[in-house]
Scaffold this motif. Structure first.
Motif, short mmCIF file in Angstrom:
data_model
loop_
_atom_site.label_atom_id
_atom_site.label_comp_id
_atom_site.label_asym_id
_atom_site.label_seq_id
_atom_site.Cartn_x
_atom_site.Cartn_y
_atom_site.Cartn_z
N ASN A 117 0.85 -1.33 -0.08
CA ASN A 117 -0.12 0.13 0.00
C ASN A 117 0.79 1.27 -0.10
OD1 ASN A 117 -2.16 -1.43 -0.09
ND2 ASN A 117 -2.47 -1.42 2.34
N GLY A 118 1.93 1.12 0.53
CA GLY A 118 2.85 2.34 0.71
C GLY A 118 2.56 3.11 1.76
N VAL A 119 1.69 2.74 2.72
CA VAL A 119 1.14 3.43 4.07
C VAL A 119 1.00 2.34 5.12
CG1 VAL A 119 -1.10 3.32 3.14
CG2 VAL A 119 -0.26 5.03 4.89
N GLY A 120 1.09 2.81 6.28
CA GLY A 120 0.83 1.92 7.56
C GLY A 120 1.86 1.39 8.29
N HIS A 121 1.71 0.93 9.56
CA HIS A 121 2.74 0.50 10.16
C HIS A 121 2.15 -0.81 11.00
CE1 HIS A 121 6.81 0.28 11.57
NE2 HIS A 121 6.34 -0.16 12.82
N VAL A 122 2.71 -1.67 11.44
CA VAL A 122 2.11 -2.92 12.29
C VAL A 122 2.88 -2.72 13.75
CG1 VAL A 122 1.84 -5.36 12.51
CG2 VAL A 122 1.59 -4.19 10.19
N PHE A 123 1.92 -2.89 14.72
CA PHE A 123 2.57 -3.15 16.02
C PHE A 123 2.00 -4.27 16.71
CE2 PHE A 123 2.26 1.56 15.05
CZ PHE A 123 3.66 1.89 15.32
N SER A 124 3.09 -5.31 16.84
CA SER A 124 2.60 -6.71 17.35
C SER A 124 3.01 -6.88 18.97
CB SER A 124 3.54 -7.57 16.57
OG SER A 124 2.75 -7.76 15.36
N LEU A 125 2.14 -7.06 19.79
CA LEU A 125 2.37 -7.23 21.00
C LEU A 125 2.57 -8.79 21.29
CD1 LEU A 125 -0.83 -5.32 22.39
CD2 LEU A 125 1.38 -4.44 22.43
N GLU A 126 3.93 -9.10 21.73
CA GLU A 126 4.29 -10.46 21.83
C GLU A 126 4.96 -10.48 23.22
OE1 GLU A 126 4.61 -13.95 21.83
OE2 GLU A 126 4.26 -13.17 19.94
N ASN A 127 4.28 -11.68 23.96
CA ASN A 127 4.72 -12.00 25.34
C ASN A 127 6.00 -12.60 25.30
OD1 ASN A 127 2.41 -13.91 24.61
ND2 ASN A 127 3.38 -14.93 26.58
N GLY A 128 6.28 -13.33 24.29
CA GLY A 128 7.40 -14.59 24.39
C GLY A 128 8.42 -13.98 23.47
N PRO A 129 9.66 -13.80 24.54
CA PRO A 129 10.69 -13.18 23.82
C PRO A 129 11.37 -13.81 22.65
CG PRO A 129 10.95 -13.00 26.21
CD PRO A 129 9.79 -13.76 25.86
N GLU A 130 11.26 -15.20 22.79
CA GLU A 130 11.73 -16.13 21.34
C GLU A 130 10.95 -15.86 20.36
OE1 GLU A 130 9.15 -18.69 23.86
OE2 GLU A 130 10.43 -17.11 24.54
#
Length: 259
Positions: A117-130
Motif C-alpha cells: 500500500n505504501g502506507v501503514g505500520h504494524v505494532f505486534s504485542l508479543e509476550n514470548g521473547p523467543e
C-alpha cells in the motif's frame, strides 16, 4: 409321536437361531454401511479443508510475493485462509495503524500489505521473547523491518469486569488511533476468555469504521467474548466468514461507541 415333537422343537430352535443370526448380520451390515458413509464423509470434509488451505496459501503467496516463504502455518500459527482474509482487508482498507495481539506469520502478512500500500505500520504485542525475535528475523529477511514493530509485551494482571486477566503490557504501544486490530492471542490455556481484555483496553482507541479481526471465532470462548464486547461496546457490525478455525470481523460503526 414323542420323536416328532422333539424334531419340531429342534426345528423351531434352529429357526430361531437362524433368525437371530440373520438379524445380527443385518445389523452389522447396516452399521458397517453407516460407518463407511461416515468415513467417506469425513474424508471428503478433510479433503475440502485441505484444498481450501492450499488454495488460500497459493492466493496469499501470489499477492504477497515475499522474498522468503512464510513459516509453517499449522498448529498455533494462523491458517492460510485466515491470513488471506487479513491480507485482503489490509490491502483494501489501507490502514495507517495496525495493532496485533501476538506475532508471527500474520505480522509478516500485515507488514507486507503496508509495504504494498505504501502506507501503514504494524505494532505486534508479543509476550514470548523467543517468538518476538523469530518474528523480527522473518521481517528482516523479507525487507519488512520498517513496516512493523514487534513489541516485547510481557503478560501482566488486569482487573476487568470484576475479574483478573493476564494480558499484554501496553506501555510501549504508541498512543495512536487504531485502524485495524488483529486478535489472535494470548493463548486460551492461560485462562477462560483469555482474549477478552483486547476489547476494554483497545476498542476505545479504534477509529470510526475501523475493523477487528478475531481468529478462532468458532470456539465457545471467542463466541462469548464477541457477545461481551457487543454488550459493553454497542455499535459493532459483526460478520462471520468461513475459515478453518472460525473468523469474525467486527466493524466499528460511525455511531459513538461508549467505553
Amino acid at each position: 409321536m414323542l420323536l416328532n415333537s422333539t424334531l419340531l422343537v429342534l426345528l423351531l430352535a434352529n429357526l430361531a437361531c437362524v433368525i437371530f443370526v440373520y438379524r445380527k448380520i443385518k445389523r452389522i451390515d447396516l452399521e458397517t454401511w453407516d460407518l463407511r458413509n461416515s468415513f467417506f464423509k469425513k474424508m471428503d470434509e478433510c479433503e475440502f479443508r485441505l484444498y481450501r488451505q492450499i488454495e488460500s496459501l497459493h492466493a496469499l503467496n501470489s499477492i504477497l510475493d515475499l522474498a522468503t516463504p512464510l513459516p509453517p502455518l499449522r498448529d498455533w500459527a494462523g491458517s492460510p485462509d485466515f491470513l488471506l482474509e487479513l491480507c485482503r482487508e489490509a490491502i483494501s482498507r489501507r490502514p495507517e495503524t495496525i495493532v496485533e495481539c501476538s506475532s508471527g506469520a500474520s505480522t509478516i502478512v500485515a507488514a507486507r500489505c503496508c509495504q504494498i500500500n505504501g502506507v501503514g505500520h504494524v505494532f505486534s504485542l508479543e509476550n514470548g521473547p523467543e517468538f518476538a525475535e523469530k518474528t523480527r528475523k522473518l521481517l528482516s529477511e523479507n525487507g519488512l523491518s520498517d513496516w512493523a514493530t514487534v513489541i516485547d509485551a510481557p503478560l501482566k494482571e488486569y482487573s476487568l469486569s470484576k475479574e483478573k486477566y493476564p494480558w499484554y503490557a501496553t506501555d510501549s504501544l504508541p498512543d495512536t488511533p487504531i485502524d485495524l486490530l488483529v486478535v489472535d492471542g494470548p493463548p486460551r490455556f492461560l485462562r477462560k476468555h483469555a482474549r477478552y481484555p483486547a476489547g476494554p483496553i483497545l476498542i476505545p482507541r479504534l477509529k470510526e469504521n475501523s475493523l477487528i479481526i478475531l481468529d478462532d471465532a468458532d470456539r465457545d470462548d471467542e463466541t462469548k467474548i464477541i457477545q461481551q464486547w457487543r454488550d459493553e461496546f454497542p455499535g459493532f457490525k459483526i460478520e462471520r466468514r468461513t475459515a478453518e478455525k472460525g473468523l469474525a470481523l467486527l466493524v466499528k460503526s460511525k455511531t459513538e461507541i461508549a467505553p
